[in-house]
Design a protein around this motif. Structure first.
Motif, mmCIF file in Angstrom:
data_model
loop_
_atom_site.group_PDB
_atom_site.id
_atom_site.type_symbol
_atom_site.label_atom_id
_atom_site.label_comp_id
_atom_site.label_asym_id
_atom_site.label_seq_id
_atom_site.Cartn_x
_atom_site.Cartn_y
_atom_site.Cartn_z
ATOM 1 N N UNK A 18 -1.055 -3.756 -4.222
ATOM 2 C CA UNK A 18 0.370 -3.677 -3.903
ATOM 3 C C UNK A 18 0.722 -2.195 -3.820
ATOM 4 N N UNK A 19 1.508 -1.821 -2.824
ATOM 5 C CA UNK A 19 1.816 -0.409 -2.601
ATOM 6 C C UNK A 19 2.574 0.175 -3.782
ATOM 7 N N UNK A 20 3.658 -0.472 -4.181
ATOM 8 C CA UNK A 20 4.517 0.069 -5.243
ATOM 9 C C UNK A 20 4.010 -0.364 -6.619
ATOM 10 N N UNK A 21 4.160 0.533 -7.591
ATOM 11 C CA UNK A 21 3.802 0.196 -8.962
ATOM 12 C C UNK A 21 5.019 -0.226 -9.771
ATOM 13 N N UNK A 22 4.776 -0.540 -11.029
ATOM 14 C CA UNK A 22 5.870 -0.896 -11.933
ATOM 15 C C UNK A 22 6.663 0.345 -12.300
ATOM 16 N N UNK A 23 5.942 1.441 -12.594
ATOM 17 C CA UNK A 23 6.557 2.728 -12.915
ATOM 18 C C UNK A 23 6.066 3.745 -11.903
ATOM 19 N N UNK B 142 -0.207 3.428 -12.180
ATOM 20 C CA UNK B 142 -0.720 2.209 -11.556
ATOM 21 C C UNK B 142 -0.956 1.202 -12.672
ATOM 22 N N UNK B 143 -0.798 -0.064 -12.364
ATOM 23 C CA UNK B 143 -1.008 -1.111 -13.355
ATOM 24 C C UNK B 143 -1.816 -2.231 -12.715
ATOM 25 N N UNK B 144 -2.873 -2.645 -13.413
ATOM 26 C CA UNK B 144 -3.735 -3.709 -12.910
ATOM 27 C C UNK B 144 -3.722 -4.872 -13.878
ATOM 28 N N UNK C 60 3.358 -12.275 -7.674
ATOM 29 C CA UNK C 60 4.580 -12.981 -7.258
ATOM 30 C C UNK C 60 5.831 -12.199 -7.666
ATOM 31 N N UNK C 61 5.819 -11.628 -8.865
ATOM 32 C CA UNK C 61 6.965 -10.839 -9.325
ATOM 33 C C UNK C 61 7.147 -9.581 -8.485
ATOM 34 N N UNK C 62 6.044 -8.931 -8.141
ATOM 35 C CA UNK C 62 6.131 -7.746 -7.282
ATOM 36 C C UNK C 62 6.742 -8.094 -5.931
#
Length: 202
Positions: free
Chosen positions: A103-108, A112-114, A81-83
């Motif tokens: 999700x295509x884009x990551x946090x950084x 990649x973050x799961x 939801x935040x993404x």
């Protein structure tokens, strides 16, 4: 479609139940709302991208994700939801029948973050690593997040990993690298995922 609706309902019921147990009628209402928003987002993504395939594998993993591993799935739903609120994009081809929401884009940009069954910023080169985290969460269920957090805290304040760290290949010469190539790749869930696919960052 059915999987998405059931997923959303499970999140709402779980939120309402926890809220009601914690704070009575007020908690029930708050928990319902808390479960509804991420549950609807996650359920919508499951329905829109066909995350869980028909057949025994898809049914079994859906059941695990919405029972034993529900705390991880719920955190993943909030993460998703935040993404999406930040304008990021669902990776529909990467999610279809993968038993994960991508999700295509990551946090950084570099990582990649799961969280739970939601994987952000991955690519085919490192997908096995990220899928290993999903498997870990499914196997350990409600124990997974506490064990991850405890290991991060322990290895941050008591760096026993220093004894087996590759100091020549990954020197730690500043604070950022203490976490980036020291703590991070040595915590148990990352060390396991790197054994499954590839070496940690240098």
């Amino acid at each position: 479609m059915v999987a998405g609706i059931v997923s959303a309902v499970v999140h709402v019921v779980a939120g309402a139940t926890l809220g009601g147990l914690a704070a009575g009628p007020v908690g029930l209402l708050a928990g319902t709302v808390a479960g509804l928003v991420p549950g609807a987002v996650f359920g919508g993504a499951v329905a829109a991208t066909g995350v869980y395939p028909r057949g025994p594998r898809g049914v079994a993993l859906f059941l695990v994700d919405h029972t034993w591993s529900l705390p991880n799935t719920a955190l993943g739903a909030v993460y998703l939801a935040l993404h999406l609120a930040a304008g990021h994009t669902l990776d529909a081809p990467g999610s279809r029948h993968a038993c994960r929401v991508s999700v295509v884009e990551g946090v950084w940009p570099r990582y990649a973050t799961t969280l739970g069954t939601v994987c952000a910023g991955s690519n085919p080169r490192i997908q096995r690593h990220e899928d290993t985290h999903i498997l870990q969460a499914r196997l350990l269920g409600p124990l997974y997040l506490p064990l991850v957090a405890a290991n991060y805290v322990l290895f941050t304040v008591l760096p026993v990993w220093w004894l087996w760290h590759d100091h020549a290949g990954a020197p730690i010469d500043r604070i950022r690298r203490y976490f980036e190539v020291g703590v991070y790749p040595h915590v148990w869930h990352e060390a396991h995922a790197y054994r499954v696919q590839g070496r940690p960052p240098r």
